[in-house]
Design a protein around this motif. Sequence first.
Motif, PDB file in Angstrom:
ATOM      1  N   ARG A 250      -2.843   1.289 -24.863  1.00  0.00           N
ATOM      2  CA  ARG A 250      -3.987   1.589 -23.997  1.00  0.00           C
ATOM      3  C   ARG A 250      -4.291   0.467 -23.010  1.00  0.00           C
ATOM      4  O   ARG A 250      -5.073   0.665 -22.088  1.00  0.00           O
ATOM      5  N   ARG A 251      -3.687  -0.689 -23.180  1.00  0.00           N
ATOM      6  CA  ARG A 251      -3.934  -1.798 -22.261  1.00  0.00           C
ATOM      7  C   ARG A 251      -2.763  -2.035 -21.303  1.00  0.00           C
ATOM      8  O   ARG A 251      -2.951  -2.318 -20.124  1.00  0.00           O
ATOM      9  N   PHE A 252      -1.540  -1.918 -21.817  1.00  0.00           N
ATOM     10  CA  PHE A 252      -0.376  -2.238 -21.003  1.00  0.00           C
ATOM     11  C   PHE A 252       0.419  -1.010 -20.557  1.00  0.00           C
ATOM     12  O   PHE A 252       1.261  -1.116 -19.666  1.00  0.00           O
ATOM     13  N   GLY A 253       0.176   0.137 -21.208  1.00  0.00           N
ATOM     14  CA  GLY A 253       0.902   1.352 -20.862  1.00  0.00           C
ATOM     15  C   GLY A 253      -0.011   2.452 -20.356  1.00  0.00           C
ATOM     16  O   GLY A 253      -1.003   2.175 -19.678  1.00  0.00           O
ATOM     17  N   ILE A 254       0.304   3.678 -20.717  1.00  0.00           N
ATOM     18  CA  ILE A 254      -0.504   4.833 -20.306  1.00  0.00           C
ATOM     19  C   ILE A 254      -1.706   4.976 -21.230  1.00  0.00           C
ATOM     20  O   ILE A 254      -2.828   5.180 -20.780  1.00  0.00           O
ATOM     21  N   GLY A 255      -1.457   4.874 -22.521  1.00  0.00           N
ATOM     22  CA  GLY A 255      -2.513   4.990 -23.513  1.00  0.00           C
ATOM     23  C   GLY A 255      -2.568   6.354 -24.157  1.00  0.00           C
ATOM     24  O   GLY A 255      -2.766   7.365 -23.475  1.00  0.00           O
ATOM     25  N   ALA A 256      -2.347   6.411 -25.481  1.00  0.00           N
ATOM     26  CA  ALA A 256      -2.400   7.687 -26.204  1.00  0.00           C
ATOM     27  C   ALA A 256      -2.288   7.436 -27.698  1.00  0.00           C
ATOM     28  O   ALA A 256      -1.835   6.380 -28.137  1.00  0.00           O
ATOM     29  N   ASP A 257      -2.686   8.457 -28.467  1.00  0.00           N
ATOM     30  CA  ASP A 257      -2.495   8.412 -29.921  1.00  0.00           C
ATOM     31  C   ASP A 257      -1.045   8.691 -30.299  1.00  0.00           C
ATOM     32  O   ASP A 257      -0.617   8.373 -31.402  1.00  0.00           O
ATOM     33  N   GLY A 258      -0.308   9.315 -29.378  1.00  0.00           N
ATOM     34  CA  GLY A 258       1.087   9.628 -29.658  1.00  0.00           C
ATOM     35  C   GLY A 258       1.806  10.097 -28.408  1.00  0.00           C
ATOM     36  O   GLY A 258       1.194  10.350 -27.364  1.00  0.00           O
ATOM     37  N   LEU A 259       3.121  10.186 -28.511  1.00  0.00           N
ATOM     38  CA  LEU A 259       3.960  10.675 -27.412  1.00  0.00           C
ATOM     39  C   LEU A 259       4.760  11.868 -27.911  1.00  0.00           C
ATOM     40  O   LEU A 259       5.273  11.853 -29.033  1.00  0.00           O
ATOM     41  N   ILE A 260       4.845  12.899 -27.077  1.00  0.00           N
ATOM     42  CA  ILE A 260       5.529  14.127 -27.485  1.00  0.00           C
ATOM     43  C   ILE A 260       6.562  14.525 -26.434  1.00  0.00           C
ATOM     44  O   ILE A 260       6.263  14.556 -25.236  1.00  0.00           O
TER      45      ILE A 260
END
Length: 263
Positions: free
Chosen positions: A39-49
């Motif tokens: 959430r600080r250095f990337g897109i930010g999410a609980d998961g990637l699908i």
Amino acid sequence: MKFTFYKYQGTGNDFVMIDNRQKNFPKNDTKLVAFLCDRRFGIGADGLILLENHDKYDFRMVYYNSDGNESSMCGNGGRCLVAFAKHLNVVDKKAEFEAIDGYHFATIDTEGIVSLQMIDVDKVDVENTYTFLNTGSPHHIEFVENVRNVNVKEKGASIRYSDLYGKQGSNVNFVSPLENDKFAVRTYERGVEDETLSCGTGVTAVAIALFENKKVFQNEVAMQVEGGELKVKFEEDNGTYKNVFLIGPAKFVFKGEIEIASY
């Protein structure tokens, strides 16, 4: 590397979605997945699908927790992926797909409410202080007087890493009653290693646990999670729970493109 991504959320459980039908995504790059979810250095999410082609069904679901590791089934993620598949014109009102726990069927209406069929459950362990079952992911459930008073991250982590569940660990849910046969649920998710605003396999497990413990007698349960409201419907047949459906909204948040030099 450059990727087009889509952000979706289901009752606050948020996901980076990538169309991987052309097999361009480096699926074994754990650090990349963790970076994208940061959430600080990337897109930010609980998961990637990842949405991928399937030779029999409409698509395949590949799910990663925010720690970068491929994980067990994610109910809200599955619902969001159905909405994403509709956006890509892969499906219309109905979807059939394969996830890590097997076949799933879903419908999506014009308001974006997705009803996702979960796996059958034929084993529920009811102990003195908790209930445990697997709804595609393992779930420990404790009934408490008021979930607002629970330090979910601290208590959830202590149970998740306890000798009770060993190296694999478990998701941990705390449940308390509200008015009108509704229940409040807060969940600590392994892989995220924190409380999330919602957990689909978690509320599914809670609904079955409520019925198994005779705290409800109806086969449709409404639950308030931190990010909104979900419903679970099921049929019980001699100790086996069938036609289990997780029902709730799945919403598109934004689309973007990310170019990655290093991570």
